[in-house]
Design an enzyme around this catalytic site. Sequence first.
Site, PDB file in Angstrom:
ATOM      1  CD1 TRP A 161     -10.590 -26.337 -10.300  1.00 48.98           C
ATOM      2  CD2 TRP A 161      -9.461 -24.942  -9.200  1.00 48.98           C
ATOM      3  NE1 TRP A 161     -11.210 -26.244  -8.947  1.00 48.98           N
ATOM      4  CE2 TRP A 161     -10.268 -25.506  -8.425  1.00 48.98           C
ATOM      5  CE3 TRP A 161      -9.063 -24.256  -8.668  1.00 48.98           C
ATOM      6  CZ2 TRP A 161     -10.257 -26.060  -6.797  1.00 48.98           C
ATOM      7  CZ3 TRP A 161      -9.222 -23.896  -7.869  1.00 48.98           C
ATOM      8  CH2 TRP A 161      -8.976 -23.896  -6.140  1.00 48.98           C
ATOM      9  CG  ASP A 163      -5.066 -26.927 -14.085  1.00 51.83           C
ATOM     10  OD1 ASP A 163      -4.904 -28.316 -13.051  1.00 51.83           O
ATOM     11  OD2 ASP A 163      -5.779 -26.600 -12.501  1.00 51.83           O
ATOM     12  CE  LYS A 186      -8.573 -31.257  -6.832  1.00 47.29           C
ATOM     13  NZ  LYS A 186      -8.217 -30.079  -7.352  1.00 47.29           N
TER      14      LYS A 186
HETATM   15  C1  LIG Z   1      -8.398 -28.926  -7.172  1.00 40.43           C
HETATM   16  C2  LIG Z   1      -7.198 -28.064  -8.713  1.00 40.43           C
HETATM   17  C3  LIG Z   1      -7.165 -27.313  -8.592  1.00 40.43           C
HETATM   18  C4  LIG Z   1      -6.056 -26.700  -7.320  1.00 40.43           C
HETATM   19  O1  LIG Z   1      -5.518 -27.284  -6.711  1.00 40.43           O
HETATM   20  P1  LIG Z   1      -4.138 -26.643  -5.650  1.00 40.43           P
HETATM   21  O2  LIG Z   1      -2.855 -27.583  -5.577  1.00 40.43           O
HETATM   22  O3  LIG Z   1      -5.449 -26.743  -4.039  1.00 40.43           O
HETATM   23  O4  LIG Z   1      -4.260 -25.280  -5.645  1.00 40.43           O
HETATM   24  C5  LIG Z   1      -6.496 -26.523 -10.035  1.00 40.43           C
HETATM   25  N1  LIG Z   1      -7.371 -27.199 -10.802  1.00 40.43           N
HETATM   26  C6  LIG Z   1      -7.973 -28.464 -10.638  1.00 40.43           C
HETATM   27  C7  LIG Z   1      -7.920 -28.790 -12.128  1.00 40.43           C
HETATM   28  C8  LIG Z   1      -8.294 -28.933  -9.481  1.00 40.43           C
HETATM   29  O5  LIG Z   1      -9.013 -29.787  -8.823  1.00 40.43           O
END
Ligand SMILES: *Cc1c(COP(=O)(O)O)cnc(C)c1O
Length: 356
Positions: A99, A166, A190
């Site tokens: 990511w 993020d 999540k």
């Molecule tokens: C799952 C995840 C993403 C991607 O998320 P999307 O909503 O599918 O774009 C980005 N960063 C992290 C840390 C993630 O766990």
Amino acid sequence: MKKHNFYAGPSILSDYTIQNTADAILNFADTGLSILEISHRSKQFQAVIDEATALVKEILDIPAGFEVLWLGGGASMQFCMIPYNFLSKKASYLDTGTWASNAIKEAKLFGDVDVVASSKEAGYTFIPKGFEVTADSDYFHYTSNNTIYGTELRKDPDVPCRLIADMSSDIFSRAIDFSKYDAIYAGAQKNLAPAGVTLVIVREDALGKVERAIPTMLDYRTHIKKGSMFNTPPVLPIFSALQTLRYYKQLGGITELERRDLEKAALLYNAIDESKMFTGTVTDPADRSIMNVCFVMTPEYKELESAFIDFCTARGIVGIKGHRSVGGFRASLYNALPIQSVKVLTDAMHDFEATH
Ligand SMILES: *Cc1c(COP(=O)(O)O)cnc(C)c1O
């Protein structure tokens, strides 16, 4: 049979969230309509988004000057929106996984990107340390929890520029020092809601500094001005997010959520450390994620990995197969997962080891 849901995302939601969402799909706020078929401009939905926004601010203790937004496009859309809105000349990024590297790739479209450190060569099995961030960076971007590799940075880094993070897979698991940040974002699937909405928290004063033109939908100011209703927001995920936030508040907020998360993670890591059959994949114990626990079988037992998955399935344990790029096992212990499920997993590990 009751399932013990260890999926990495979309992932387990609290019974409270699921039940209230199911009820609202049948009859939302006594309107006689489903949440699926009501206008986002109705006063009933306005009350939902207002309360959800207020609860995010309350639970995360967000100071004045920050705006809470509910956007579409997933966390991946933020990989481009962040540099679009914040990168004038140069930004620093820490490469700790898939990511993070996706975010770096997008940022390079907008200016100079200084990748201050990377653990890629080591399969992202640790979080780099001792890196330097220059003060002339517009921001330092990092991924607080690396969902795929099970590493986590649980402290807001000290660097000489603003932070952007993020926090998709560990938001609501610790307190955040917002005085260091210009933005934080998290895909909801999540630790908050079903997929479809992304929580974005931005410092309003930090916007409007880049000189480039920004497409309307990608400009945070559009969504601030319109209260996340410039276009139709993801109504159902926002409704579910509100349920999760009410549940978090009832539980006792961040302090209690973190206490539970630490307790669950300790239980599983202890089982891994005590076992001869299983071993963790993260090399520095300080980097171990409390949200996603990655482990494999030691070389002498390696061929038993799929048998262990089957053994777990028979006990109602689902979602522990590691990410396809890592292999082995990954148990995600998000906030909604009861400690009882972790006990079922550690018992399964124990019993499997005793019989093989
Ligand atoms: C799952 C995840 C993403 C991607 O998320 P999307 O909503 O599918 O774009 C980005 N960063 C992290 C840390 C993630 O766990």
